[in-house]
Design a protein around this motif. Structure first.
Motif, PDB file in Angstrom:
ATOM      1  N   UNK A  97      24.105  71.288  51.078  1.00 47.49           N
ATOM      2  CA  UNK A  97      22.882  71.920  50.570  1.00 47.49           C
ATOM      3  C   UNK A  97      21.911  70.872  50.034  1.00 47.49           C
ATOM      4  N   UNK A  98      22.425  69.919  49.273  1.00 48.14           N
ATOM      5  CA  UNK A  98      21.562  68.873  48.704  1.00 48.14           C
ATOM      6  C   UNK A  98      20.937  68.038  49.814  1.00 48.14           C
ATOM      7  N   UNK A  99      21.742  67.677  50.830  1.00 46.13           N
ATOM      8  CA  UNK A  99      21.197  66.892  51.944  1.00 46.13           C
ATOM      9  C   UNK A  99      20.149  67.697  52.706  1.00 46.13           C
ATOM     10  N   UNK A 100      20.369  68.988  52.863  1.00 47.40           N
ATOM     11  CA  UNK A 100      19.401  69.835  53.555  1.00 47.40           C
ATOM     12  C   UNK A 100      18.087  69.937  52.802  1.00 47.40           C
ATOM     13  N   UNK A 101      18.160  70.020  51.496  1.00 48.10           N
ATOM     14  CA  UNK A 101      16.945  70.128  50.678  1.00 48.10           C
ATOM     15  C   UNK A 101      16.216  68.792  50.624  1.00 48.10           C
ATOM     16  N   UNK A 121      18.650  67.942  59.740  1.00 49.76           N
ATOM     17  CA  UNK A 121      19.440  66.922  60.449  1.00 49.76           C
ATOM     18  C   UNK A 121      20.458  66.266  59.531  1.00 49.76           C
ATOM     19  N   UNK A 122      20.034  65.956  58.326  1.00 52.77           N
ATOM     20  CA  UNK A 122      20.946  65.348  57.358  1.00 52.77           C
ATOM     21  C   UNK A 122      22.009  66.345  56.925  1.00 52.77           C
ATOM     22  N   UNK A 123      21.626  67.620  56.768  1.00 52.97           N
ATOM     23  CA  UNK A 123      22.609  68.646  56.395  1.00 52.97           C
ATOM     24  C   UNK A 123      23.671  68.789  57.471  1.00 52.97           C
ATOM     25  N   UNK A 124      23.260  68.739  58.734  1.00 46.21           N
ATOM     26  CA  UNK A 124      24.219  68.804  59.843  1.00 46.21           C
ATOM     27  C   UNK A 124      25.145  67.599  59.871  1.00 46.21           C
ATOM     28  N   UNK A 161      27.638  68.088  57.083  1.00 45.26           N
ATOM     29  CA  UNK A 161      28.588  69.132  57.469  1.00 45.26           C
ATOM     30  C   UNK A 161      29.562  68.636  58.531  1.00 45.26           C
ATOM     31  N   UNK A 162      29.068  67.832  59.475  1.00 41.76           N
ATOM     32  CA  UNK A 162      29.950  67.259  60.489  1.00 41.76           C
ATOM     33  C   UNK A 162      30.963  66.303  59.896  1.00 41.76           C
ATOM     34  N   UNK A 163      30.527  65.550  58.907  1.00 42.37           N
ATOM     35  CA  UNK A 163      31.458  64.627  58.248  1.00 42.37           C
ATOM     36  C   UNK A 163      32.467  65.365  57.388  1.00 42.37           C
TER      37      UNK A 163
END
Length: 161
Positions: free
Chosen positions: A69-73, A78-81, A84-86
């Motif tokens: 969530x923090x990366x998405x905001x 792209x960063x949220x994905x 999540x992939x990691x």
């Protein structure tokens, strides 16, 4: 055994119908029964190490969700994905942890394998200079170590009713 001790045992046996005293060498003292087992290897309650692994899996899943969530905001979808992939090994450990109370030995094996991947992902993140890799590394080691003892294995091999 001394003559005095033999006399005490004989005296006790005469008073109690031939039974040996509880602290004599004839009767073997044993420890009280283990509350976690019924019979030889049938655990009754979930061992503490399995509970610790389950809680750590929940914590790891919460951290992964928060990081996504923090990366998405902060940086976009792209960063949220990427986050999540990691976190895929965390998702695997979390799904296994949900089944610890009801499933068999494959849940333990799968959780240990996912925790091993979590260790590898943490080492990879540390190698790239990402400081959160130490969190994944520590959680992966702790989960794998908590699921490794024999009592944990006995829990997953117990008969289910």
């Amino acid at each position: 055994m001394s003559a005095d001790r033999e006399f005490q045992i004989a005296s006790y046996q005469n008073q109690h119908g031939g039974n040996a005293p509880p602290n004599s060498q004839q009767g073997v003292q044993s420890y009280p029964p283990d509350p976690y087992t019924v019979g030889q290897h049938q655990p009754l309650l979930m061992p503490g190490s399995v509970r610790v692994a389950r809680v750590l899996a929940y914590v790891a899943a919460g951290l992964a969700a928060l990081g996504t969530v923090v990366a998405g905001v902060m940086a976009g979808p792209g960063a949220a994905g990427a986050v999540l992939g990691a976190a895929m090994p965390v998702i695997g450990v979390f799904i296994c942890a949900l089944r610890f109370a009801r499933s068999g030995p494959w849940a333990r094996v799968t959780a240990i394998v996912c925790a091993s991947f979590l260790i590898l992902f943490g080492l990879g993140a540390l190698g790239r200079g990402v400081p959160t890799g130490i969190v994944w590394l520590g959680l992966g080691i702790a989960i794998a170590a908590a699921l490794a003892p024999r009592r944990s294995g006995d829990w997953f091999r117990r008969p289910r009713s």
